[in-house]
Design a protein around this motif. Structure first.
Motif, PDB file in Angstrom:
ATOM      1  N   GLU A 154       0.832  -1.207   0.000  1.00 53.32           N
ATOM      2  CA  GLU A 154       0.000   0.000   0.000  1.00 53.32           C
ATOM      3  C   GLU A 154       0.864   1.254   0.000  1.00 53.32           C
ATOM      4  O   GLU A 154       0.624   2.188  -0.765  1.00 53.32           O
ATOM      5  CB  GLU A 154      -0.889   0.024   1.241  1.00 53.32           C
ATOM      6  N   LYS A 155       1.841   1.268   0.893  1.00 53.74           N
ATOM      7  CA  LYS A 155       2.683   2.455   1.031  1.00 53.74           C
ATOM      8  C   LYS A 155       3.460   2.731  -0.248  1.00 53.74           C
ATOM      9  O   LYS A 155       3.500   3.877  -0.734  1.00 53.74           O
ATOM     10  CB  LYS A 155       3.644   2.281   2.206  1.00 53.74           C
ATOM     11  N   VAL A 156       4.106   1.712  -0.801  1.00 55.60           N
ATOM     12  CA  VAL A 156       4.928   1.910  -1.993  1.00 55.60           C
ATOM     13  C   VAL A 156       4.055   2.268  -3.187  1.00 55.60           C
ATOM     14  O   VAL A 156       4.388   3.185  -3.965  1.00 55.60           O
ATOM     15  CB  VAL A 156       5.782   0.661  -2.281  1.00 55.60           C
ATOM     16  N   ALA A 157       2.928   1.594  -3.370  1.00 56.14           N
ATOM     17  CA  ALA A 157       2.037   1.901  -4.485  1.00 56.14           C
ATOM     18  C   ALA A 157       1.502   3.329  -4.390  1.00 56.14           C
ATOM     19  O   ALA A 157       1.454   4.060  -5.387  1.00 56.14           O
ATOM     20  CB  ALA A 157       0.876   0.901  -4.527  1.00 56.14           C
ATOM     21  N   THR A 158       1.117   3.740  -3.175  1.00 55.30           N
ATOM     22  CA  THR A 158       0.621   5.104  -2.974  1.00 55.30           C
ATOM     23  C   THR A 158       1.708   6.124  -3.263  1.00 55.30           C
ATOM     24  O   THR A 158       1.466   7.148  -3.919  1.00 55.30           O
ATOM     25  CB  THR A 158       0.103   5.290  -1.534  1.00 55.30           C
ATOM     26  N   PHE A 159       2.919   5.855  -2.785  1.00 56.64           N
ATOM     27  CA  PHE A 159       4.035   6.763  -3.036  1.00 56.64           C
ATOM     28  C   PHE A 159       4.286   6.921  -4.536  1.00 56.64           C
ATOM     29  O   PHE A 159       4.435   8.044  -5.028  1.00 56.64           O
ATOM     30  CB  PHE A 159       5.306   6.249  -2.359  1.00 56.64           C
ATOM     31  N   LEU A 160       4.321   5.815  -5.279  1.00 53.62           N
ATOM     32  CA  LEU A 160       4.595   5.880  -6.714  1.00 53.62           C
ATOM     33  C   LEU A 160       3.511   6.651  -7.457  1.00 53.62           C
ATOM     34  O   LEU A 160       3.807   7.475  -8.333  1.00 53.62           O
ATOM     35  CB  LEU A 160       4.733   4.473  -7.288  1.00 53.62           C
ATOM     36  N   LEU A 161       2.251   6.425  -7.095  1.00 56.21           N
ATOM     37  CA  LEU A 161       1.151   7.134  -7.750  1.00 56.21           C
ATOM     38  C   LEU A 161       1.169   8.621  -7.421  1.00 56.21           C
ATOM     39  O   LEU A 161       0.967   9.475  -8.296  1.00 56.21           O
ATOM     40  CB  LEU A 161      -0.187   6.518  -7.346  1.00 56.21           C
ATOM     41  N   ASN A 162       1.419   8.955  -6.157  1.00 50.37           N
ATOM     42  CA  ASN A 162       1.460  10.368  -5.755  1.00 50.37           C
ATOM     43  C   ASN A 162       2.635  11.092  -6.398  1.00 50.37           C
ATOM     44  O   ASN A 162       2.514  12.245  -6.829  1.00 50.37           O
ATOM     45  CB  ASN A 162       1.548  10.479  -4.231  1.00 50.37           C
ATOM     46  N   TRP A 163       3.784  10.417  -6.458  1.00 53.51           N
ATOM     47  CA  TRP A 163       4.967  11.030  -7.068  1.00 53.51           C
ATOM     48  C   TRP A 163       4.734  11.260  -8.559  1.00 53.51           C
ATOM     49  O   TRP A 163       5.060  12.312  -9.100  1.00 53.51           O
ATOM     50  CB  TRP A 163       6.185  10.144  -6.839  1.00 53.51           C
ATOM     51  N   ARG A 164       4.142  10.286  -9.217  1.00 55.72           N
ATOM     52  CA  ARG A 164       3.804  10.423 -10.637  1.00 55.72           C
ATOM     53  C   ARG A 164       2.865  11.609 -10.849  1.00 55.72           C
ATOM     54  O   ARG A 164       3.029  12.394 -11.783  1.00 55.72           O
ATOM     55  CB  ARG A 164       3.151   9.134 -11.124  1.00 55.72           C
ATOM     56  N   ALA A 165       1.862  11.756  -9.969  1.00 58.67           N
ATOM     57  CA  ALA A 165       0.912  12.864 -10.092  1.00 58.67           C
ATOM     58  C   ALA A 165       1.597  14.213  -9.910  1.00 58.67           C
ATOM     59  O   ALA A 165       1.278  15.188 -10.608  1.00 58.67           O
ATOM     60  CB  ALA A 165      -0.215  12.699  -9.068  1.00 58.67           C
TER      61      ALA A 165
END
Length: 231
Positions: A154-165
């Motif tokens: 959850e943490k890594v997936a959220t980080f990657l999506l937020n960083w991409r955004a």
């Protein structure tokens, strides 16, 4: 640290998203005289926690890690700053976190006193600063929620999506996500160990969610990543 000869606000690549975006042409000319462009090498400290605040910084190029050192010596990264971010403003008069360069960084540095005088007569600029402060508060609350999540995926997936955004305004929409920070930085941001972060990246790649590439990742299955982040 290198200080190039002069700079021109009208040619600034991040002006549209920076704190100075609300200024008209005449104000911009005056604002330009307040700042100086300063460059920092990779790993160099821009400012340190608990130092008296004497300057504010508008990030022009590169990425910075913002962090606090815990009493036991561990590091908690609170955010990663991108071009257009305005740093250094605080209530206490001392920096409440440290800022280091990840790779080469260029900032526009403003003396605190001169900047304060400039803002006093410009309520539209003050509103812009307040909006930035509200956005930072919202990001800080989101980070608290992220730290409280249960699984590493959850943490890594959220980080990657937020960083991409966050990169969209700088680079446009893309499934290729550069990661200038290293795995230890990501671990210190997510409250995980570096081993857990590395294992989670490998697992996400094995699941076909991402592909690990030189300098970042390719997001192969955004829908799956969103499902993992929201689980």
């Amino acid at each position: 640290m290198i200080e190039p000869d002069g700079h021109f606000c009208s040619d600034c690549a991040v002006r549209a998203t920076a704190v100075c975006s609300s200024l008209d042409r005449a104000e911009l000319k005056e604002f330009e005289r307040l700042g100086r462009r300063v460059s920092f090498a990779a790993g160099e400290t821009v400012f340190s926690e608990e130092d008296i605040t004497t300057s504010f910084y508008n990030l022009l190029e590169g990425v910075m890690r913002l962090y606090k050192l815990l009493p036991d010596g561990r590091r908690q990264i609170v955010d990663f700053a991108l071009p257009g971010d305005f740093l250094g403003m605080n209530i206490a008069g001392r920096h409440n976190f440290s800022a280091d360069a990840i790779g080469a960084v260029t900032v526009c540095q403003f003396a605190k006193t001169a900047f304060g005088r400039f803002v006093e007569d410009r309520p539209h600029l003050l509103r812009q600063i307040n909006e930035l402060a509200i956005r930072e508060l919202s990001q800080a609350r989101d980070h608290l929620v992220l730290l409280g999540r249960r699984s590493a995926e959850e943490k890594v997936a959220t980080f990657l999506l937020n960083w991409r955004a966050r990169l969209v305004s700088l680079r446009g929409s893309s499934d290729t996500v550069p990661l200038p920070m290293n795995r230890q930085d990501i671990a210190d941001y997510l409250g995980l160990t570096i081993e857990t972060v590395s294992r989670t990246f490998t697992r996400l790649e094995r699941l076909g969610v991402i592909e690990i590439i030189q300098g970042g990742i390719s997001l192969l299955d955004p829908a799956r990543a969103k499902a993992l982040a929201a689980a």
